[in-house]
Design an enzyme around this catalytic site. Structure first.
Site, short mmCIF file in Angstrom:
data_model
loop_
_atom_site.label_atom_id
_atom_site.label_comp_id
_atom_site.label_asym_id
_atom_site.label_seq_id
_atom_site.Cartn_x
_atom_site.Cartn_y
_atom_site.Cartn_z
N GLU A 1 2.52 3.09 1.69
CA GLU A 1 3.23 3.25 2.95
C GLU A 1 4.65 2.70 2.74
O GLU A 1 5.56 3.46 2.45
CB GLU A 1 2.48 2.52 4.08
CG GLU A 1 2.90 3.02 5.44
CD GLU A 1 1.81 2.92 6.52
OE1 GLU A 1 2.06 3.45 7.60
OE2 GLU A 1 0.75 2.33 6.29
N GLU B 1 -1.43 -8.22 8.56
CA GLU B 1 -1.36 -7.12 9.52
C GLU B 1 -2.37 -7.31 10.66
O GLU B 1 -2.07 -7.03 11.81
CB GLU B 1 -1.67 -5.81 8.79
CG GLU B 1 -1.65 -4.58 9.67
CD GLU B 1 -1.82 -3.29 8.86
OE1 GLU B 1 -2.36 -3.36 7.74
OE2 GLU B 1 -1.40 -2.23 9.35
N ARG C 1 0.83 -1.20 0.00
CA ARG C 1 0.00 0.00 0.00
C ARG C 1 0.88 1.26 0.00
O ARG C 1 2.11 1.18 -0.02
CB ARG C 1 -0.94 -0.02 1.19
CG ARG C 1 -0.26 0.14 2.53
CD ARG C 1 -1.30 0.25 3.65
NE ARG C 1 -0.66 0.32 4.95
CZ ARG C 1 -1.02 -0.42 5.99
NH1 ARG C 1 -1.99 -1.30 5.89
NH2 ARG C 1 -0.39 -0.29 7.13
N ASP D 1 7.76 -2.05 14.07
CA ASP D 1 7.66 -3.32 13.36
C ASP D 1 9.04 -3.99 13.32
O ASP D 1 9.17 -5.20 13.55
CB ASP D 1 7.13 -3.12 11.94
CG ASP D 1 5.83 -2.33 11.89
OD1 ASP D 1 5.73 -1.31 12.60
OD2 ASP D 1 4.91 -2.72 11.15
C1 BGC Z 1 1.97 0.71 9.85
C2 BGC Z 1 2.39 -0.09 11.04
C3 BGC Z 1 3.04 0.87 11.97
C4 BGC Z 1 1.90 1.74 12.42
C5 BGC Z 1 2.17 2.65 13.54
C6 BGC Z 1 0.90 1.64 10.30
O1 BGC Z 1 0.33 2.38 9.32
O2 BGC Z 1 1.60 -0.08 8.79
O3 BGC Z 1 2.88 -1.29 10.85
O4 BGC Z 1 3.81 0.37 12.98
O5 BGC Z 1 1.32 2.44 11.35
O6 BGC Z 1 1.28 2.38 14.46
#
Ligand code: BGC
Length: 887
Positions: A470, A739, A468, A477
């Site tokens: 991001e 996720e 996506r 993570d």
């Molecule tokens: C990400 C996560 C990240 C989080 C922060 C998300 O949008 O995909 O994996 O750690 O934002 O809370």
């Protein structure tokens, strides 16, 4: 077999070309058939030529030492652009001397900034408006006269580059120069092009892409700059000792070609008809091309490639052709992967083929794009019609299992030729180090999904997800997954590079950005910022990388100091923004944040990080820091107990995550600990053996249970097949880690449009526990890099009949595997030379444990460390052993 040296590496790599560390570190692995083999001494020789060891540049002489991992070169100062050959020998326990290892080498790159003679060039604005989406092409011809002895290219880009010499692609690296905190650090790559040059006219060509430098990232274009640029320096050494240097400068020519558009999230548009034929060759007539222009990309210090390069590591053909209810033609690769399709279209000129990449089909069997959010992930290709045409996107990557194909002639009637749509799997090319297998096929698939999660998200930086809009280096993570990652693959250089960027992007007050390299505003959430401490500490533990620990030490301390400075109580962290137990299932309706109080999590991590910084200070011999952070750790833990443990001895936060953190971080002791463990067990049992944890609690939940007497509960959580559980997605057909625990709900609907990645490795952190508890292959406390090993499998009830793992550790291959047979369990252990292990097995008395069929206490190769209270601990040296104990 005598003592032999089986593998040598320099800075983790075999014969690395182009490194810029002044004291490269050498490692070697010993092999011996003898049990209990240890190295007692070593000797390293470094020379200027493979045949020149009789006049070495450096000879360590015999050093009485057991060290064989990351031993620093300590010879004369290294010279740039020079290859150094090295070999190693070792002495074993009883004085046996090995032969010299095979000769290996490393090559120094450009060791100081003033060796760069090249100038940054781009194609703007003479050829391209900065907003023109087409990729610039740059080329230069030059003449060589004389016999070529060797040649190297040092190159980098603002954006991404692909390099060509005389028509051929140079190297196999993709997405070079990689993603760093560009304003501060930019990697360059080194290529050996000795055999690609010829006397007479030669041609260099560079194609540039937007990459992370200029692509839209987190909703903004041009994060680092808006003009793509290249920097290249070619050194040609002739047989007569003379040298010629070719550099990027405005004498280069510029134009555009087939790449009309290229973006990290959105994909690539390529018109093969616009790609000037042969533009990479000397014969090409570039008289219509414009002059390249000087560029100032605003990038920071140039550093030699540190990470593993990004490469194609596997190719997969589609496994099925689907016709969806919506009428789409879709290829299914059978595996959610990250990479690109290698198109080999056999179609008329001008045919436009569109590939849309998706991870999943919806309940009706239609391709689902919703979870990609703003990322278009598409390849639009217009064919030249030439025989044998092939194209794979150059400057982007896609997260997909399914590819919707549009525009392929005859696709509706004849279907699609699979060989025209082969997929390249693309990621940082880390050597694989870990293997796990057990008697349960669903768990084996889970383990495979974890591996694919790592492959998909270790594309130069550890990302949250690869599909996506991001794809960012989310610190939280990375932190939860780092230990699992270090089982599956060799991730030393991968994390070293990323941690250098973390330190570079850290705020002056020690705050740690949410993502690294930092392209967001926010920083310093508990459990996310702790990546600054947990990751270098883990890499140090797994690989013995003390230099990295030293390099990161200020960053580690600064993060803990940042926490100390928050709020009004120095020892509690109860202020600021936190992601909390992100995606925990005990969250309130419509919230992403689990029920565990944020100040509980923040203070627990504060204590944990303070302790790890103390431990790092111990390792680095920094006495004042040992005292300071040791003291801070105790004060924060005391404050934690005052605030979050009731006078009766229970936790104020009745969540699984809270209990797991308190136990695993060692924040509760004695009877309180016993009670907290019992209550955690009850929380899980009462929830019908289902977890409620999010990002923060999940990695620790099973450890907290297994290590406090509730391993059977932990195993039940693992074996749980109904939602929420690790196996629920597996049962739903997942081929990567999701996720959300309920990325696909039991009725086939989706969690949400907005936050629903099907390739998010965080929950794959369970892999760590599979290795360290189920198989029981762990590092001991008596050293780093698995020099001291702990083999302590937890067999549990009869859910599993066998479990085994192999780890290619810095000392060599460690194997541990157990198998249940009737009333006995057999444990097969193999340890590499130079290591030893404590093996812990359940047995009432030591006579019940057999080693190679003989009672353990009678074995010459094992020492009994403990017998009683239901378990036996033995100490064994290197070699292979079969132990048996009562089931
Ligand atoms: C990400 C996560 C990240 C989080 C922060 C998300 O949008 O995909 O994996 O750690 O934002 O809370």
């Amino acid at each position: 077999m005598p003592l032999t040296i089986k593998e040598t590496t320099c800075e983790y790599k075999r014969s690395p070309l182009g490194i810029d560390t002044p004291h490269p570190r050498l490692s070697w692995k010993l092999e011996s058939e003898k049990r209990g083999e240890v190295q007692t001494g070593y000797r390293i020789q470094v020379s200027a030529g493979a045949e020149k060891f009789d006049e070495p540049l450096w000879d360590s002489g015999r050093v009485e030492s057991e060290a064989s991992v990351l031993v620093p070169y300590a010879g004369p100062e290294l010279r740039s652009r020079t290859r150094y050959y090295y070999r190693v020998k070792a002495w074993g326990r009883d004085g046996t001397e090995s032969a010299w290892s095979e000769t290996a080498w490393w090559e120094a790159a450009l060791l100081s900034a003033d060796e760069w003679q090249a100038n940054w060039i781009g194609a703007d604005p003479a050829v391209l408006d900065p907003d023109d989406e087409a990729s610039p092409l740059l080329r230069k011809t030059f003449e060589l006269d004389g016999e070529i002895a060797s040649a190297r290219i040092y190159a980098t880009a603002a954006g991404l580059y692909e390099l060509y010499l005389n028509g051929e692609r140079v190297g196999e690296d993709l997405m070079a120069p990689g993603w760093t905190s560009y304003a501060k650090r930019l990697q360059y790559q080194t290529y050996d092009v000795t055999h690609s040059l010829s006397q007479g006219i030669n041609a260099l060509g560079i194609a540039l892409g937007n990459g992370w430098y200029k692509s839209e990232l987190a909703k903004k274009n041009n994060r680092y700059g808006n003009r793509r640029a290249a920097l290249l320096q070619l050194h040609v050494l002739f047989a007569d000792g003379s040298e010629q240097v070719v550099v990027t400068d405005p004498s280069w020519k510029a134009s555009t070609g087939g790449i009309r558009f290229s973006e990290i999230y959105h994909g690539e548009t390529f018109d093969a008809r616009l790609e000037p034929a042969e533009w990479r060759t000397a014969e090409f007539d570039d008289s219509t091309w414009r002059a390249a222009t000087a560029a100032e990309p605003g990038t920071g210090r140039l550093v030699a490639q540190e990470n593993w390069p990004v490469r194609v590591t596997e190719r997969l053909l589609p496994v099925a052709l689907l016709r969806t209810p919506a009428g789409d033609t879709v290829l299914d690769y059978g595996q959610n992967l990250v990479g690109r399709v290698r198109l080999r279209p056999n179609v008329p000129a001008g045919t436009t083929i569109r590939l849309r990449h998706a991870e999943i089909l919806d309940r009706d069997g239609n391709v689902y794009y919703g979870n990609l959010r703003g990322a278009r992930q598409e390849l639009v290709y217009t064919a030249s019609g030439e025989a044998g045409e092939t194209y794979a996107a150059a400057f982007t990557f896609f997260g997909f299992r399914y590819v919707q194909v549009e525009g392929y002639p005859g696709q509706d009637e004849a279907g699609l030729p699979f060989e025209a749509f082969e997929a390249d799997v693309v990621h940082s090319d880390m050597p694989e180090t870990g293997r796990f297998e057990c008697s349960n096929e669903l768990i084996n698939r889970l383990n495979l999904n974890i591996r694919w999660g790592q492959r998909g998200n270790f594309l130069d930086v550890p990302t949250d997800c690869p599909q996506r809009d991001e794809r960012l280096g989310w610190t939280g993570d990375a932190q939860v997954f780092v230990r699992t990652a270090a089982f599956l693959y060799q991730v030393g250089p991968f994390f070293a590079k990323w941690l250098h960027d973390l330190a570079a992007d850290q705020h002056p007050d020690g705050g740690v950005p949410f993502v690294v390299p930092n392209v967001l505003q926010g920083h310093s959430s508990a459990a996310w910022g702790d990546a600054a401490v947990i990751c270098p500490w883990t890499i140090y533990q797994c690989y013995g990388d003390k230099r990295l620990l030293e390099e990161q030490f200020d960053s580690m301390k600064a993060w803990v100091e940042y926490m100390r400075a928050q709020g009004e109580d120095e020892y509690l962290w109860n202020t600021g923004f936190h992601f909390g137990d992100w995606l925990g299932l005990d969250a309130k309706e419509n919230s992403y944040i689990g029920a565990t109080p944020k100040d509980f999590i923040a203070t627990a991590y504060y204590a944990y990080s303070a302790r790890l910084v103390r431990d790092a200070a111990v390792a680095l011999g920094k006495a004042a820091d040992v005292r300071y952070f040791g003291d801070l750790y105790h004060r924060v833990s005391d404050a934690f107990r005052r605030e979050f443990v009731t006078p009766g001895g229970r936790l104020a936060a009745p969540t699984q995550t809270a209990h797991a953190l308190a136990l695993v971080f060692g924040l509760v002791e004695g009877e309180v600990k016993t009670r907290v463990a019992r209550e955690l067990n009850e929380l899980v049992v009462k929830n019908d053996h289902h977890l409620t944890t999010g990002f923060v609690g999940t990695p620790y939940l099973c450890f907290a249970l297994s290590d406090n007497g509730y391993h059977d509960t932990a195993l039940k959580l693992l074996m749980q097949e109904s939602y929420p559980s690790w196996l629920y997605p597996v049962k739903q057909g997942a081929t990567t880690i999701w996720e959300h625990w309920d990325g696909v709900k039991p009725d086939g609907t989706f969690w949400s449009e907005h936050m629903n990645s099907y390739n998010h490795y965080a929950y794959g952190a369970i892999g760590d526990w599979l290795y360290r508890r189920v198989v029981g292959l762990d590092a001991g406390d008596g050293g780093t890099a698995y020099r001291d090993i702990r083999i302590a499998p937890l067999f549990g009830g009869s859910d599993l009949s066998f479990a085994a793992a192999t780890l290619e550790s810095p000392y060599g291959t460690i194997h541990s595997g157990w198998r249940r047979a009737d009333d006995e369990i057999a444990l097969d252990v193999a340890l590499p030379a130079g290591t030893s292990a404590t093996v812990r097995l359940p047995a009432a008395d030591v006579a019940r444990i057999l080693i190679d069929g003989k009672p353990a206490d009678a074995s010459e190769d094992a020492a009994v460390l403990h017998a009683g209270e239901g378990f036996v601990e033995l100490r064994i040296g290197s070699g292979r052993y079969v132990l048996t104990c009562p089931a």
